[in-house]
Design a protein around this motif. Sequence first.
Motif, PDB file in Angstrom:
ATOM      1  N   ASN A   1       0.802  -1.221   0.000  1.00 32.26           N
ATOM      2  CA  ASN A   1       0.000   0.000   0.000  1.00 32.26           C
ATOM      3  C   ASN A   1       0.841   1.279   0.000  1.00 32.26           C
ATOM      4  OD1 ASN A   1      -2.439  -1.479   0.096  1.00 32.26           O
ATOM      5  ND2 ASN A   1      -2.203  -1.745   2.317  1.00 32.26           N
ATOM      6  N   VAL A   2       2.126   1.115  -0.285  1.00 36.97           N
ATOM      7  CA  VAL A   2       3.025   2.271  -0.278  1.00 36.97           C
ATOM      8  C   VAL A   2       3.559   2.496  -1.682  1.00 36.97           C
ATOM      9  CG1 VAL A   2       5.223   3.175   0.577  1.00 36.97           C
ATOM     10  CG2 VAL A   2       3.693   1.938   2.129  1.00 36.97           C
ATOM     11  N   GLU A   3       3.423   3.736  -2.164  1.00 33.74           N
ATOM     12  CA  GLU A   3       3.981   4.089  -3.464  1.00 33.74           C
ATOM     13  C   GLU A   3       5.485   4.324  -3.321  1.00 33.74           C
ATOM     14  OE1 GLU A   3       3.617   7.645  -6.815  1.00 33.74           O
ATOM     15  OE2 GLU A   3       2.133   7.503  -5.206  1.00 33.74           O
ATOM     16  N   CYS A   4       6.261   3.770  -4.250  1.00 31.92           N
ATOM     17  CA  CYS A   4       7.721   3.882  -4.163  1.00 31.92           C
ATOM     18  C   CYS A   4       8.286   4.265  -5.519  1.00 31.92           C
ATOM     19  CB  CYS A   4       8.324   2.556  -3.693  1.00 31.92           C
ATOM     20  SG  CYS A   4      10.093   2.630  -3.300  1.00 31.92           S
ATOM     21  N   ARG A   5       9.205   5.217  -5.512  1.00 28.42           N
ATOM     22  CA  ARG A   5       9.812   5.709  -6.748  1.00 28.42           C
ATOM     23  C   ARG A   5      11.338   5.743  -6.613  1.00 28.42           C
ATOM     24  NH1 ARG A   5       5.591   4.596  -8.253  1.00 28.42           N
ATOM     25  NH2 ARG A   5       3.981   5.872  -9.284  1.00 28.42           N
ATOM     26  N   THR A   6      12.031   5.720  -7.759  1.00 30.59           N
ATOM     27  CA  THR A   6      13.493   5.739  -7.786  1.00 30.59           C
ATOM     28  C   THR A   6      13.993   7.022  -8.421  1.00 30.59           C
ATOM     29  OG1 THR A   6      13.503   3.331  -8.088  1.00 30.59           O
ATOM     30  CG2 THR A   6      15.562   4.502  -8.536  1.00 30.59           C
ATOM     31  N   VAL A   7      15.019   7.616  -7.824  1.00 29.79           N
ATOM     32  CA  VAL A   7      15.697   8.777  -8.398  1.00 29.79           C
ATOM     33  C   VAL A   7      17.196   8.484  -8.417  1.00 29.79           C
ATOM     34  CG1 VAL A   7      16.287  11.221  -8.129  1.00 29.79           C
ATOM     35  CG2 VAL A   7      13.952  10.432  -7.622  1.00 29.79           C
ATOM     36  N   ASP A   8      17.805   8.531  -9.601  1.00 27.04           N
ATOM     37  CA  ASP A   8      19.237   8.294  -9.741  1.00 27.04           C
ATOM     38  C   ASP A   8      19.928   9.633  -9.986  1.00 27.04           C
ATOM     39  OD1 ASP A   8      21.770   7.416 -10.230  1.00 27.04           O
ATOM     40  OD2 ASP A   8      21.241   6.054 -11.863  1.00 27.04           O
ATOM     41  N   LEU A   9      20.752  10.069  -9.041  1.00 29.08           N
ATOM     42  CA  LEU A   9      21.433  11.356  -9.183  1.00 29.08           C
ATOM     43  C   LEU A   9      22.546  11.315 -10.229  1.00 29.08           C
ATOM     44  CD1 LEU A   9      21.618  12.537  -5.470  1.00 29.08           C
ATOM     45  CD2 LEU A   9      19.892  13.038  -7.198  1.00 29.08           C
ATOM     46  N   ASP A  10      23.170  10.168 -10.396  1.00 28.84           N
ATOM     47  CA  ASP A  10      24.076   9.893 -11.501  1.00 28.84           C
ATOM     48  C   ASP A  10      24.980  11.078 -11.835  1.00 28.84           C
ATOM     49  OD1 ASP A  10      25.199   8.241 -13.373  1.00 28.84           O
ATOM     50  OD2 ASP A  10      23.530   8.284 -14.773  1.00 28.84           O
ATOM     51  N   TYR A  11      24.920  11.573 -13.082  1.00 28.19           N
ATOM     52  CA  TYR A  11      25.871  12.594 -13.525  1.00 28.19           C
ATOM     53  C   TYR A  11      25.594  13.980 -12.953  1.00 28.19           C
ATOM     54  CZ  TYR A  11      27.727   9.135 -16.725  1.00 28.19           C
ATOM     55  OH  TYR A  11      28.310   8.005 -17.237  1.00 28.19           O
ATOM     56  N   LEU A  12      24.445  14.164 -12.320  1.00 22.94           N
ATOM     57  CA  LEU A  12      24.201  15.446 -11.653  1.00 22.94           C
ATOM     58  C   LEU A  12      25.296  15.748 -10.631  1.00 22.94           C
ATOM     59  CD1 LEU A  12      20.353  15.438 -10.929  1.00 22.94           C
ATOM     60  CD2 LEU A  12      21.598  17.051 -12.383  1.00 22.94           C
ATOM     61  N   GLN A  13      25.819  14.691 -10.007  1.00 26.72           N
ATOM     62  CA  GLN A  13      26.822  14.878  -8.958  1.00 26.72           C
ATOM     63  C   GLN A  13      28.167  15.342  -9.509  1.00 26.72           C
ATOM     64  OE1 GLN A  13      25.908  11.087  -6.211  1.00 26.72           O
ATOM     65  NE2 GLN A  13      25.551  10.829  -8.390  1.00 26.72           N
ATOM     66  N   ARG A  14      28.377  15.175 -10.797  1.00 25.58           N
ATOM     67  CA  ARG A  14      29.653  15.548 -11.403  1.00 25.58           C
ATOM     68  C   ARG A  14      29.645  16.975 -11.947  1.00 25.58           C
ATOM     69  NH1 ARG A  14      33.062  11.442 -12.017  1.00 25.58           N
ATOM     70  NH2 ARG A  14      32.287   9.302 -12.035  1.00 25.58           N
ATOM     71  N   GLY A  15      28.471  17.563 -12.100  1.00 24.16           N
ATOM     72  CA  GLY A  15      28.380  18.852 -12.766  1.00 24.16           C
ATOM     73  C   GLY A  15      28.177  20.014 -11.812  1.00 24.16           C
ATOM     74  N   GLY A  16      28.007  21.173 -12.409  1.00 24.84           N
ATOM     75  CA  GLY A  16      27.683  22.354 -11.622  1.00 24.84           C
ATOM     76  C   GLY A  16      28.891  23.148 -11.171  1.00 24.84           C
ATOM     77  N   THR A  17      28.592  24.272 -10.536  1.00 25.79           N
ATOM     78  CA  THR A  17      29.611  25.197 -10.068  1.00 25.79           C
ATOM     79  C   THR A  17      30.359  24.637  -8.862  1.00 25.79           C
ATOM     80  OG1 THR A  17      28.302  27.081 -10.817  1.00 25.79           O
ATOM     81  CG2 THR A  17      29.993  27.529  -9.167  1.00 25.79           C
ATOM     82  N   PRO A  18      31.690  24.586  -8.908  1.00 26.81           N
ATOM     83  CA  PRO A  18      32.432  24.078  -7.754  1.00 26.81           C
ATOM     84  C   PRO A  18      32.270  24.986  -6.541  1.00 26.81           C
ATOM     85  CG  PRO A  18      33.937  25.029  -9.375  1.00 26.81           C
ATOM     86  CD  PRO A  18      32.585  24.974 -10.013  1.00 26.81           C
ATOM     87  N   SER A  19      32.186  24.393  -5.374  1.00 27.36           N
ATOM     88  CA  SER A  19      32.043  25.148  -4.130  1.00 27.36           C
ATOM     89  C   SER A  19      33.310  25.943  -3.854  1.00 27.36           C
ATOM     90  CB  SER A  19      31.772  24.206  -2.959  1.00 27.36           C
ATOM     91  OG  SER A  19      32.918  23.413  -2.689  1.00 27.36           O
ATOM     92  N   SER A  20      33.209  26.887  -2.929  1.00 26.03           N
ATOM     93  CA  SER A  20      34.369  27.713  -2.593  1.00 26.03           C
ATOM     94  C   SER A  20      35.510  26.862  -2.059  1.00 26.03           C
ATOM     95  CB  SER A  20      33.977  28.785  -1.569  1.00 26.03           C
ATOM     96  OG  SER A  20      33.411  28.191  -0.404  1.00 26.03           O
ATOM     97  N   PHE A  21      35.203  25.837  -1.251  1.00 25.23           N
ATOM     98  CA  PHE A  21      36.287  25.025  -0.692  1.00 25.23           C
ATOM     99  C   PHE A  21      36.913  24.126  -1.749  1.00 25.23           C
ATOM    100  CE2 PHE A  21      38.596  22.085   2.008  1.00 25.23           C
ATOM    101  CZ  PHE A  21      39.077  22.927   3.004  1.00 25.23           C
ATOM    102  N   ASP A  22      36.108  23.635  -2.696  1.00 24.81           N
ATOM    103  CA  ASP A  22      36.691  22.846  -3.779  1.00 24.81           C
ATOM    104  C   ASP A  22      37.617  23.707  -4.632  1.00 24.81           C
ATOM    105  OD1 ASP A  22      36.183  20.121  -3.729  1.00 24.81           O
ATOM    106  OD2 ASP A  22      34.144  20.340  -4.443  1.00 24.81           O
ATOM    107  N   ARG A  23      37.269  24.985  -4.807  1.00 25.81           N
ATOM    108  CA  ARG A  23      38.162  25.885  -5.545  1.00 25.81           C
ATOM    109  C   ARG A  23      39.456  26.095  -4.755  1.00 25.81           C
ATOM    110  NH1 ARG A  23      34.035  30.475  -8.076  1.00 25.81           N
ATOM    111  NH2 ARG A  23      32.201  29.104  -8.131  1.00 25.81           N
ATOM    112  N   TYR A  24      39.308  26.244  -3.456  1.00 26.81           N
ATOM    113  CA  TYR A  24      40.488  26.411  -2.604  1.00 26.81           C
ATOM    114  C   TYR A  24      41.390  25.181  -2.691  1.00 26.81           C
ATOM    115  CZ  TYR A  24      43.196  26.210   1.733  1.00 26.81           C
ATOM    116  OH  TYR A  24      44.199  26.063   2.644  1.00 26.81           O
TER     117      TYR A  24
END
Length: 338
Positions: free
Chosen positions: A259-282
């Motif tokens: 009786n429970v609806e269940c869904r899957t979300v794969d973050l996959d390549y989202l984790q590799r993209g985007g603007t680097p954080s200030s500490f990652d730049r450091y």
Amino acid sequence: MKRVAVLNVGGDCPGLNAVIRALIVKGAEEDIEVVGVYDGFLGLVEDKLTILAKEHVSGKLPEGGIILGSSKYDPTVNPNDLKKLKNNFERYQITSLILLTGHTGANIALKLANEGIPSIIIPATVDNDLYWTDLSVGFLTALQIVTDALDKLHSTASAGHRVIVVETGGDEAGWLATIGGMAGGADYIIVPEFKLDPKDMIENIKRRYSAGRRFSIVVVEEKVKLPEEVQNIIGDPKVRQYMKPAELITEYIKANLQNVECRTVDLDYLQRGGTPSSFDRYLAFKFGVSAIDAVKKGKSNVALGLDGFDVVEKPFTHEILKNKEISRELYEMGRLFF
């Protein structure tokens, strides 16, 4: 004049352009020329190199990815390619390779060292699974992406009274899943380091529903080995072999909570993209500057790492291929919030 060649081996991650920027700026100060190699070792074999200057990285600091491209190509597999690589290394009078990489590049670097091709490794992977360094370039940005995703998924999970199973990266280590799961308020976390108890997971979800919290966020690391009880929820092994851990977990939850609806979300390549954080730049700046310093001092065949806030050097041995796993203490801290 000394000359270094920089390349990304393996997957990309946020902060790589910041490393290149640091190499160029520090290299100019130390009279060390920086050559960019396109598409990992494939570019060194196929003669795809360019001399880098500040204009190549102008405005690139906030960008994810890498201006040079990347690949997992291993030139040591084909003797002819290895010969071409050696010829180009000598032809361009390269002092040392600067590898932006994780385990993939480290493995190749060890083999190349035996062939007389020196290199310096800058740890760059969202997985943070390199044992010789506290942090890798890209990890903290990816961690924030996981946390942000879980924050957003809470609202729709709550509204629809559903269970959402989220798959994170990490290769064979649970850093993204565990810390990201804790920071993002996950209700259950499944990682390679510790065996899943499927019944415990189901009881956890049941308790939440019984207490009026009619939703759950389950975080699953991408390479977790699931118990046969979970795997066998899909009877056809030909179908099962193409399913990701999060998908199998979702099917198991559906089968045990009808009786429970269940869904899957794969973050996959989202984790590799985007603007680097200030500490990652450091981190990128710190590692880039340290790599040029090492070349200036005549050092090679070392992996740079972070010990606290200090950069340390780990000489090349097979130990750099070891997997840095999360501790029982860290995982149990996460379980406090299940």
